[in-house]
Design a protein around this motif. Structure first.
Motif, PDB file in Angstrom:
ATOM      1  N   THR A 165      -2.169  29.437  -5.048  1.00 45.92           N
ATOM      2  CA  THR A 165      -1.748  29.214  -3.682  1.00 45.92           C
ATOM      3  C   THR A 165      -1.409  27.732  -3.522  1.00 45.92           C
ATOM      4  O   THR A 165      -1.669  26.919  -4.415  1.00 45.92           O
ATOM      5  CB  THR A 165      -2.855  29.593  -2.689  1.00 45.92           C
ATOM      6  N   VAL A 166      -0.864  27.369  -2.363  1.00 47.91           N
ATOM      7  CA  VAL A 166      -0.528  25.972  -2.124  1.00 47.91           C
ATOM      8  C   VAL A 166      -1.779  25.097  -2.175  1.00 47.91           C
ATOM      9  O   VAL A 166      -1.792  24.033  -2.797  1.00 47.91           O
ATOM     10  CB  VAL A 166       0.188  25.799  -0.767  1.00 47.91           C
ATOM     11  N   SER A 167      -2.854  25.537  -1.516  1.00 49.85           N
ATOM     12  CA  SER A 167      -4.062  24.719  -1.485  1.00 49.85           C
ATOM     13  C   SER A 167      -4.677  24.573  -2.867  1.00 49.85           C
ATOM     14  O   SER A 167      -5.160  23.493  -3.239  1.00 49.85           O
ATOM     15  CB  SER A 167      -5.079  25.297  -0.500  1.00 49.85           C
ATOM     16  N   GLU A 168      -4.670  25.630  -3.659  1.00 47.34           N
ATOM     17  CA  GLU A 168      -5.245  25.559  -5.007  1.00 47.34           C
ATOM     18  C   GLU A 168      -4.485  24.565  -5.878  1.00 47.34           C
ATOM     19  O   GLU A 168      -5.091  23.731  -6.561  1.00 47.34           O
ATOM     20  CB  GLU A 168      -5.255  26.951  -5.636  1.00 47.34           C
ATOM     21  N   SER A 169      -3.165  24.667  -5.867  1.00 50.29           N
ATOM     22  CA  SER A 169      -2.379  23.758  -6.707  1.00 50.29           C
ATOM     23  C   SER A 169      -2.452  22.329  -6.180  1.00 50.29           C
ATOM     24  O   SER A 169      -2.459  21.365  -6.956  1.00 50.29           O
ATOM     25  CB  SER A 169      -0.931  24.236  -6.800  1.00 50.29           C
ATOM     26  N   LEU A 170      -2.532  22.178  -4.868  1.00 49.04           N
ATOM     27  CA  LEU A 170      -2.669  20.847  -4.283  1.00 49.04           C
ATOM     28  C   LEU A 170      -3.990  20.216  -4.698  1.00 49.04           C
ATOM     29  O   LEU A 170      -4.034  19.042  -5.111  1.00 49.04           O
ATOM     30  CB  LEU A 170      -2.599  20.952  -2.767  1.00 49.04           C
ATOM     31  N   TYR A 171      -5.075  20.975  -4.629  1.00 48.75           N
ATOM     32  CA  TYR A 171      -6.375  20.430  -5.001  1.00 48.75           C
ATOM     33  C   TYR A 171      -6.457  20.154  -6.505  1.00 48.75           C
ATOM     34  O   TYR A 171      -7.137  19.214  -6.929  1.00 48.75           O
ATOM     35  CB  TYR A 171      -7.493  21.392  -4.579  1.00 48.75           C
ATOM     36  N   ARG A 172      -5.785  20.951  -7.309  1.00 50.45           N
ATOM     37  CA  ARG A 172      -5.749  20.664  -8.744  1.00 50.45           C
ATOM     38  C   ARG A 172      -5.041  19.331  -8.987  1.00 50.45           C
ATOM     39  O   ARG A 172      -5.491  18.507  -9.799  1.00 50.45           O
ATOM     40  CB  ARG A 172      -5.037  21.790  -9.497  1.00 50.45           C
ATOM     41  N   THR A 173      -3.943  19.099  -8.267  1.00 53.58           N
ATOM     42  CA  THR A 173      -3.245  17.814  -8.390  1.00 53.58           C
ATOM     43  C   THR A 173      -4.183  16.674  -8.022  1.00 53.58           C
ATOM     44  O   THR A 173      -4.272  15.667  -8.737  1.00 53.58           O
ATOM     45  CB  THR A 173      -2.007  17.783  -7.476  1.00 53.58           C
ATOM     46  N   ALA A 174      -4.902  16.830  -6.911  1.00 54.84           N
ATOM     47  CA  ALA A 174      -5.823  15.786  -6.459  1.00 54.84           C
ATOM     48  C   ALA A 174      -6.937  15.559  -7.474  1.00 54.84           C
ATOM     49  O   ALA A 174      -7.349  14.415  -7.714  1.00 54.84           O
ATOM     50  CB  ALA A 174      -6.403  16.166  -5.105  1.00 54.84           C
ATOM     51  N   GLN A 175      -7.445  16.638  -8.062  1.00 56.25           N
ATOM     52  CA  GLN A 175      -8.513  16.506  -9.062  1.00 56.25           C
ATOM     53  C   GLN A 175      -8.032  15.739 -10.280  1.00 56.25           C
ATOM     54  O   GLN A 175      -8.727  14.851 -10.802  1.00 56.25           O
ATOM     55  CB  GLN A 175      -9.001  17.902  -9.479  1.00 56.25           C
TER      56      GLN A 175
END
Length: 366
Positions: free
Chosen positions: A124-134
């Protein structure tokens, strides 16, 4: 079921509009380019629907201070315990370029790069966004992050939908790369995971076929982690792309079960992410890092392995080679970085000049 390895534990999809959280929370800005459809629902700005037009946004993401390296705590909106994000829309390309230029100017001159991350299947958008942030947080990336979110369904059974979306998304990523090169960044670094690596290669091919190979001169490095790409398709993509002068690294694993299942679904034809024949990649100037023996060699070991993140955190040379794509660093320098790191990992590095370097329990052989 092992294809769930492309995604983390299901993250909450609610993303809060800007102004809905205290400004005292420390956050990192992440720009977003996506060919997902924009939707008016508050907290769910983008759907899995496909959009021919690119949409843009800026997210301010918080990461909890006390968490294990490589992990993305999800399940709530408490910034002390979970990754959280607020967002606002960016109206168009010129505004995106202007805002990224402003972000670049706030960085030291040596860090004025744009880091593009492309996610894999079932996100999802949030999952991929948080992976980027991590990744940005744990790898100590000081560049301006630009996340490309292609329209994955974020649903386990919809592998074919995601594969079709990956093809659909190539033009959007090509345009995103082109936009990044129009900024004042001194270099653009591209990192893509799993099915996102297919999107990345197709985007590079699209730029080449459009006569925009000059764009490649702005690359500081390219990293494909666990690429879910048929080896023959990859060879065809390379032929159309031509010469890439930037450092090009691929992370592979013989123990990656997600890539193994993809290979099974393809009738046993090898994928680049678990290819055993490394020589063709080396002949194309690609450095191959075999992470089969690192923390189980799983599909997201490049981002989630605490040992791997410590290696890159502890070694400036390894970080430059695998993440920031420092063009001064030679493939041999990557081997040196692994050998000299405070963390000894069982890595095998296949370099373009034919050399092989192994680091097994702290012992390096050439």
């Amino acid at each position: 079921m092992i294809l769930t390895a492309c995604s983390m534990q299901r993250a909450p999809t609610g993303l809060r509009p800007a102004g809905s959280v205290s400004d005292t929370e420390a956050s990192m800005p992440i720009f977003l380019a996506t060919n997902r459809q924009r939707v008016p629902t508050e907290g769910h700005p983008f759907s899995a629907g496909r959009s021919l037009a690119l949409n843009f946004a800026r997210f301010d993401v918080t990461a909890p201070a006390n968490r294990q390296l490589g992990q993305v705590p999800v399940g709530g909106h408490n910034p002390q315990r979970h990754f959280t994000a607020t967002y606002r829309d960016i109206g168009g390309r010129s505004q995106l370029i202007a805002e990224m230029n402003a972000a670049l100017e706030r960085l030291p001159p040596q860090s004025r790069e744009i880091f593009i991350f492309v996610h894999g299947y079932n996100n999802t958008v949030s999952e991929s966004l948080y992976r980027t942030a991590q990744i940005v947080t744990d790898f100590g990336i000081r560049s301006v992050p630009l996340h490309y979110a292609w329209p994955s369904a974020g649903s386990l059974p919809l592998y074919v939908f995601d594969r079709d979306s990956a093809i659909f998304a190539r033009d959007g990523l090509a345009d995103t790369i082109d936009l990044a090169t129009q900024t004042k960044a001194k270099a653009v670094v591209l990192v893509a995971h799993s099915m996102g690596a297919f999107v990345a290669m197709e985007a590079l091919r699209t730029l080449a076929l459009r006569g925009k190979s000059a764009t490649f001169e702005r690359f500081g490095g390219i990293v494909l982690a666990a690429p879910d790409i048929d080896v023959d398709v990859f060879d065809s993509q390379l032929a159309d792309i031509g010469t890439l002068s930037a450092p090009f690294t691929i992370l592979v694993s013989q123990r990656d079960r997600a890539i193994g299942l993809s290979r099974f679904l393809a009738g046993g034809h090898p994928r680049v992410g678990n290819a055993r024949d490394i020589a063709p990649l080396q002949r194309n100037g690609i450095t191959v890092v075999d992470v089969s023996q690192v923390d189980g060699g799983g599909h997201t070991v490049f981002a989630q392995s605490e040992a791997m993140t410590k290696l890159i955190e502890n070694s400036r040379m390894a970080r430059d080679a695998l993440v920031s794509g420092n063009p001064v660093l030679s493939p041999a320098g990557l081997a040196e970085a692994v050998a000299s790191s405070a963390v000894a990992l069982p890595l095998t590095i296949f370099m373009p000049d034919g050399q092989v370097s192994r680091n097994e329990a702290g012992q390096q052989r050439r």
